[in-house]
Design a protein around this motif. Sequence first.
Motif: not given
Length: 634
Positions: A496-508, A542-552
């Motif tokens: 459903a996202s119409t954003a120009r940039w997409k970022f995902a965040c999780h810990h692992h 598939r949905y064009g996430v630009d960067i995924v951030f994580y740590g751990h």
Amino acid sequence: MPTAHVRPQVPAGRPPFPRRARSRSLPCLVVLATLLTLPLAAHEGHEHFPIGSWFFWPDYTLDARAANYPGPREPEPQTPFDWLDTDTPPLRLFGELPTDRRARLIDADRIPTHTFSLELWLVDHVNQPVSALVTARGRRPEDPPAWAVTYRRGAVRFLLRSGAMDEPVVLDAPRAPTFKKYWRHIIASYDGDRVRLYLNGELALEEVAGGTLSMPREPEFEIAAYLAREPYMTLPNLVREVRLYDDDIGPTQARERFEALSRLVEEGRIFADLFHFNAGPALTFMSRTNAHLTWETDRPARAVVRYGTRLPGDQTLTLPEARSIQHAVLTGLDPETPYFYQVTAIDEGGEEIDSGPLTFKTAVEEGSPFGFAIIGDTEARPHVNDRIAKAIWGERPDFILNVGDLTDGGQEHHKFEWNLEYFLGMNQVLGRIPLFPVPGNGESDLHWYRRYHGMPQPADRYTFRYGNAEFFMLDSNRPMGPGSEQYAWLETRLRASTARWKFACHHHPVYTSDEDDYGNTWRGPSALGDANPRGAVALYERYGVDIVFYGHIHAYERTWPMLEGQVQTQRGVRYIQTGGAGGNLEDFTPNRNAFSNKLFRGHHYCLIRLHQDHLSFQMFDTDGRLRDAFELRK
């Protein structure tokens, strides 16, 4: 800091810390009871009051006109200095010189010469060896100390010299008991006949001594910390309270003091006898028209928030119900607009405290440029958090992402990790810049995580829109792969996202070059990442996430753009591991991995600036040095 690094010399045959005599094993009793504000109960017909009491709490506030400590606090113990002065030469402890000292906190003529007790309350929640020393020593290098209490990595020693003994007495406790894993209470006492050491309220060791203390010619009371292996750590990060008495403390009083202090830790209270904020105010969610504030007071209190676009603020929000943790949502705000706010808390007795004036800016409009910071694994080191908070503030980002492990074990039974560690280091910047976190394994029960944050429900996963970007905040402690509730939720929102940039965040981590978390690479193969978040990779691609951030993993790594497990520079997803905001540093595999583009072992933070189709990324270490950078254009 000392002006000269000189090891004091003592007469032959009388070393400052001679071979120690061991005594019986250490019992441990943890009891939660009385309040710290009560005096010690009667012992031999009188009450015990300290002749000196020093409470230490790091002064972590922003610089210049942004400096603000919300509400009242205990003053920092200060060493008096003359116009021209010299330091007493430092004592070496286990071969190390002190990195932080407090001396002359009490006049020399008030230092006890016969009976006395020394009380030490400290927290050791770091991985590197750190030490503390409290002593009555001489100003001249050749004079040995009359007594000294030392701590190092769980070991406690008490040395005492008296006129009736040819050699000093040393009580040695190689494994002192803990409270909440990291806290230790120590009382060293002398009644003119026996030397005693109490650990966590229980008598652990005692020896016969006798006679008047062998005081040096020019006595000086000193508290010192030896922290060279923990950069940026200062004495108040290790030593929380020291008390000196001119008589000996008995078993009942030792137990009562431990019970009182342990209760403060249990409750996450900072100061024993002050009405104060022990968390926040912090900005825990932000949109273009709403701001979510969170704070906690040490007792139930009602509150008033005054806010507006100029001081003193022309709008008021009242919270009439008395609570310790309070949430306030300021609504109807103008987008992309600076605001001032101030929180006043009123306890049930009518006493008031206020946060002082603070600031924030609402989220920007769709086409406006903005910037944000990314950190992770702030756990356990407020002295590192402080460096990072100040550096982030210097860049004035619009918000901060924290990719989890805000604490390293801040579940329900470890509340102190939030009040006495996390908020200690980060509160200075969270009062002015909103935070968007995801949970790590360190707060996996989500008990305090949910109570201290104002994300949309459910708190373990949410999305938010900022400018022309959308952020997908996930909980990698829960299943993320196909067939899971979180996978379905994420796919619905990505679609459903119409954003120009997409970022995902999780810990692992999806991809990591860590040396041993997913297989010991010094002995065999590794999975080089966590299988659970890898379950969501197909959605990212598939949905064009630009960067995924994580740590751990407590180190920095940036991958090449990845697609279907291979480097694909045109259409791949970039993965950035940024777990360096405080946790004990980890290391990398002995060989380079194909997905890995940039590695850095050190504490750090990341910054992104974004305007329309242009993204600029930078990563800095805690000394402000640029360690990685790249740019993207759509």
